[in-house]
Every structure is written in structure tokens, then in C-alpha cells.
Write a protein that holds these residues in place. Sequence first.
Motif, mmCIF file in Angstrom:
data_model
loop_
_atom_site.group_PDB
_atom_site.id
_atom_site.type_symbol
_atom_site.label_atom_id
_atom_site.label_comp_id
_atom_site.label_asym_id
_atom_site.label_seq_id
_atom_site.Cartn_x
_atom_site.Cartn_y
_atom_site.Cartn_z
ATOM 1 N N GLU A 1 2.623 3.753 -3.789
ATOM 2 C CA GLU A 1 2.195 4.942 -4.543
ATOM 3 C C GLU A 1 0.893 5.473 -3.964
ATOM 4 O O GLU A 1 0.164 4.753 -3.280
ATOM 5 N N GLY A 2 0.597 6.740 -4.251
ATOM 6 C CA GLY A 2 -0.662 7.349 -3.818
ATOM 7 C C GLY A 2 -0.830 7.288 -2.313
ATOM 8 O O GLY A 2 0.127 7.475 -1.561
ATOM 9 N N ASP A 3 -2.075 7.028 -1.889
ATOM 10 C CA ASP A 3 -2.391 6.913 -0.460
ATOM 11 C C ASP A 3 -1.625 5.735 0.117
ATOM 12 O O ASP A 3 -1.771 4.601 -0.349
ATOM 13 N N LYS A 4 -0.791 6.001 1.144
ATOM 14 C CA LYS A 4 0.059 4.916 1.635
ATOM 15 C C LYS A 4 -0.702 3.920 2.504
ATOM 16 O O LYS A 4 -0.151 2.889 2.872
ATOM 17 N N SER B 1 0.830 -1.217 0.000
ATOM 18 C CA SER B 1 0.000 0.000 0.000
ATOM 19 C C SER B 1 0.862 1.264 0.000
ATOM 20 O O SER B 1 0.423 2.320 -0.456
ATOM 21 N N GLU C 1 -0.983 -1.578 -7.033
ATOM 22 C CA GLU C 1 -0.467 -2.162 -5.798
ATOM 23 C C GLU C 1 -1.181 -3.479 -5.482
ATOM 24 O O GLU C 1 -0.554 -4.462 -5.078
ATOM 25 N N LYS D 1 -3.728 2.729 1.470
ATOM 26 C CA LYS D 1 -4.678 2.030 0.596
ATOM 27 C C LYS D 1 -3.938 1.436 -0.598
ATOM 28 O O LYS D 1 -2.921 1.983 -1.039
ATOM 29 N N LEU D 2 -4.478 0.338 -1.111
ATOM 30 C CA LEU D 2 -3.905 -0.296 -2.293
ATOM 31 C C LEU D 2 -4.549 0.274 -3.549
ATOM 32 O O LEU D 2 -5.773 0.196 -3.714
ATOM 33 N N SER D 3 -3.720 0.830 -4.431
ATOM 34 C CA SER D 3 -4.215 1.214 -5.758
ATOM 35 C C SER D 3 -4.390 -0.067 -6.583
ATOM 36 O O SER D 3 -4.000 -1.157 -6.157
#
Length: 100
Positions: free
Chosen positions: A23-26, A20, A33, A28-30
Motif C-alpha cells: 500500500e502507499g509508497d511501494k 513495502s 506493512e 517504504k513500509l507503512s
Amino acid sequence: MASPVEQALGVLVATFHKYSGKEGDKYKLSKQELKDLLTKELPTFTKQSNEGDLQKIMGYLDSNSDSEVDFQEYMIFVASLAMICNEFFQDYPNKLPRDV
Ligand SMILES: [Ca+2]
Ligand SMILES: [Ca+2]
């Protein structure tokens, strides 16, 4: 010394954050991810899957439809996998994968 179940809980939490945080919100899983987590950490379950299957899994897991998989959504998935494993293995306990 943590027991195997305590270690398993730690691994579940640590594995989520390992992916998670890329990338992006650490927290949450994109999509990317989640795809990395599924293919690298659950190869037995995903080796027959194609891109479309992974997109479907993402859709099922993302219950609040924010295009990310948060820890709660991930744990529901892990619990579902555990229930599938239980149904599959309950009559064949000697076939459980073991490396503990
Ligand atoms: Ca992320
Ligand atoms: Ca979500």
C-alpha cells in the motif's frame, strides 16, 4: 548458485519489497506493512509484543519521522537485530537457529 550469505542478502531485500509494495509508497513500509513484516517474518522476536510495543518499534525505526520505514531504516533495524543475535549467541554457537 548463490552462497548462503548471498541468498540471505537477497532474502532481506526481497522481504522488504514483499511488504513495502502492498500500500502507499511501494518503496517504504507503512505502519501496517511494518506490522505485517514484523509479525510474519520475525515471529520469534515479536510473539511477546503487543500493539503498543509495535508502535514503539515503529517510532524507533522511523528516524526521519515521515511515518514510514524506508529501506535504510529497515536495514539499520536488521543490523541491530544481527548485533543482538551475535551478543546472544557468541558464546553458544550451537544454539543458532539454522535452516540453511
Ligand atoms: Ca508501502
Ligand atoms: Ca522514515
